[in-house]
Design an enzyme around this catalytic site. Structure first.
Site, PDB file in Angstrom:
ATOM      1  CE  LYS A 173     -24.856  52.545  30.668  1.00  0.00           C
ATOM      2  NZ  LYS A 173     -25.333  51.347  29.937  1.00  0.00           N
ATOM      3  CB  THR A 204     -35.920  52.754  29.884  1.00  0.00           C
ATOM      4  OG1 THR A 204     -36.645  51.916  30.806  1.00  0.00           O
ATOM      5  CG2 THR A 204     -36.358  54.205  30.069  1.00  0.00           C
ATOM      6  N   GLY A 206     -33.649  48.173  26.858  1.00  0.00           N
ATOM      7  CA  GLY A 206     -32.646  48.069  25.808  1.00  0.00           C
ATOM      8  C   GLY A 206     -31.806  49.305  25.585  1.00  0.00           C
ATOM      9  CB  THR A 207     -31.665  52.686  27.100  1.00  0.00           C
ATOM     10  OG1 THR A 207     -31.691  52.206  28.458  1.00  0.00           O
ATOM     11  CG2 THR A 207     -33.049  53.171  26.717  1.00  0.00           C
ATOM     12  N   GLY A 208     -29.319  50.531  27.363  1.00  0.00           N
ATOM     13  CA  GLY A 208     -27.896  50.275  27.584  1.00  0.00           C
ATOM     14  C   GLY A 208     -27.272  49.512  26.436  1.00  0.00           C
ATOM     15  CB  CYS A 209     -28.469  46.616  24.446  1.00  0.00           C
ATOM     16  SG  CYS A 209     -28.810  45.462  25.785  1.00  0.00           S
TER      17      CYS A 209
END
Length: 265
Positions: A173, A204, A206-209
């Site tokens: 990412k 931002t 929690g964006t990866g989850c």
């Protein structure tokens, strides 16, 4: 209805972890199930406490799910210790789980550590070989590849190193100011770039989850990996553009965002 399982930690503020995964999976048209690896006391500004479950209890959760409602895809997030990683890997092998997406969570967006000693090595040796794709951000890709990433060429080199050493497709990412939110999928089909634009949104947390859960949801519905990534990236861009801000800090990403374009009715 297709099903997806999240194996991850709980976020008491609701913006990341299990809570974010459930919201994302529902919004992307699949039935969400969970196996919780740890309880965390956290919000958008940081993590104040982590309480792991026992490996035995994690196994019991996974057995309960797989023996009744088999998941069409599995998303793996925060697993804070080698013992828990071993327990999850063993059960996934027993049940021959498919469409596994591993988000190698090592730190929270706030910078707080979410994994203990030996967890990275255990991830690489036990979970990555089972994965359809792993989704490291830039700091995580630097740890996994052992190199500094400064630009898109470094992203390609790091992704190739991870792919060759871990034997799974890699979605690197491209946030963290390396490029304009372009993500790189590297694997058996070479390098595939997914272009994006940086959205001026401080929310931002929690964006990866959210991204990894959306990928798992679309894999569960039968889309190819590249199409699942494209749809997940479209979904998270829509969430970021909603500009919701609930807290004093980064703000949970997922609350209140309602999108129909990902559901297959």
């Amino acid at each position: 209805m297709k099903t997806a399982l999240s194996i991850a930690g709980s976020d008491s503020s609701g913006g990341a972890g299990i809570q974010a995964d459930i919201k994302t999976m529902i919004m992307n048209g699949v039935y969400a199930m969970t196996a919780i690896t740890a309880l965390t006391a956290q919000n958008t500004m940081g993590v104040t406490a982590v309480s792991e479950v026992s490996p035995e209890f994690l196994v019991q959760q996974l057995d309960a799910v797989f023996t009744d409602i088999r998941p069409d895809a599995v998303k793996i997030g925060m697993i804070p210790s080698p013992r828990l990683i071993e327990a999850a890997a063993e059960r996934l092998c027993v049940y021959r789980a498919e469409n596994i997406v591993v988000d190698p969570v090592m730190t929270a967006t706030s910078g707080s550590s979410l994994s203990g000693g030996g967890a990275v090595s255990a991830l690489k040796s036990r979970l990555f070989p089972l994965a359809s794709v792993i989704t490291p951000n830039i700091p995580e890709a630097e740890i996994l590849s052992g190199m500094k990433i400064n630009d898109h060429r470094d992203m390609e080199t790091a992704a190739r190193i991870i792919y060759e050493s871990c034997g799974c497709e890699v979605l690197c990412k491209g946030g963290h100011s390396v490029n304009d939110a372009n993500d790189l999928l590297y694997g058996s089909n070479g390098a595939i770039w997914f272009r994006g634009r940086r959205i001026a949104n401080p929310n931002t947390h929690g964006t990866g989850c959210t991204l990894s859960s959306a990928i798992a949801a679309n894999l569960a519905k039968g889309y190819s990996l590249s199409e699942s990534v494209r749809r997940a990236k479209e979904y998270i861009s829509g969430a970021m553009e909603s500009m919701l801000d609930l807290g004093k800090g980064s703000g949970p990403l997922n609350h209140g965002f309602n999108s129909d374009f990902q559901s297959d009715k």
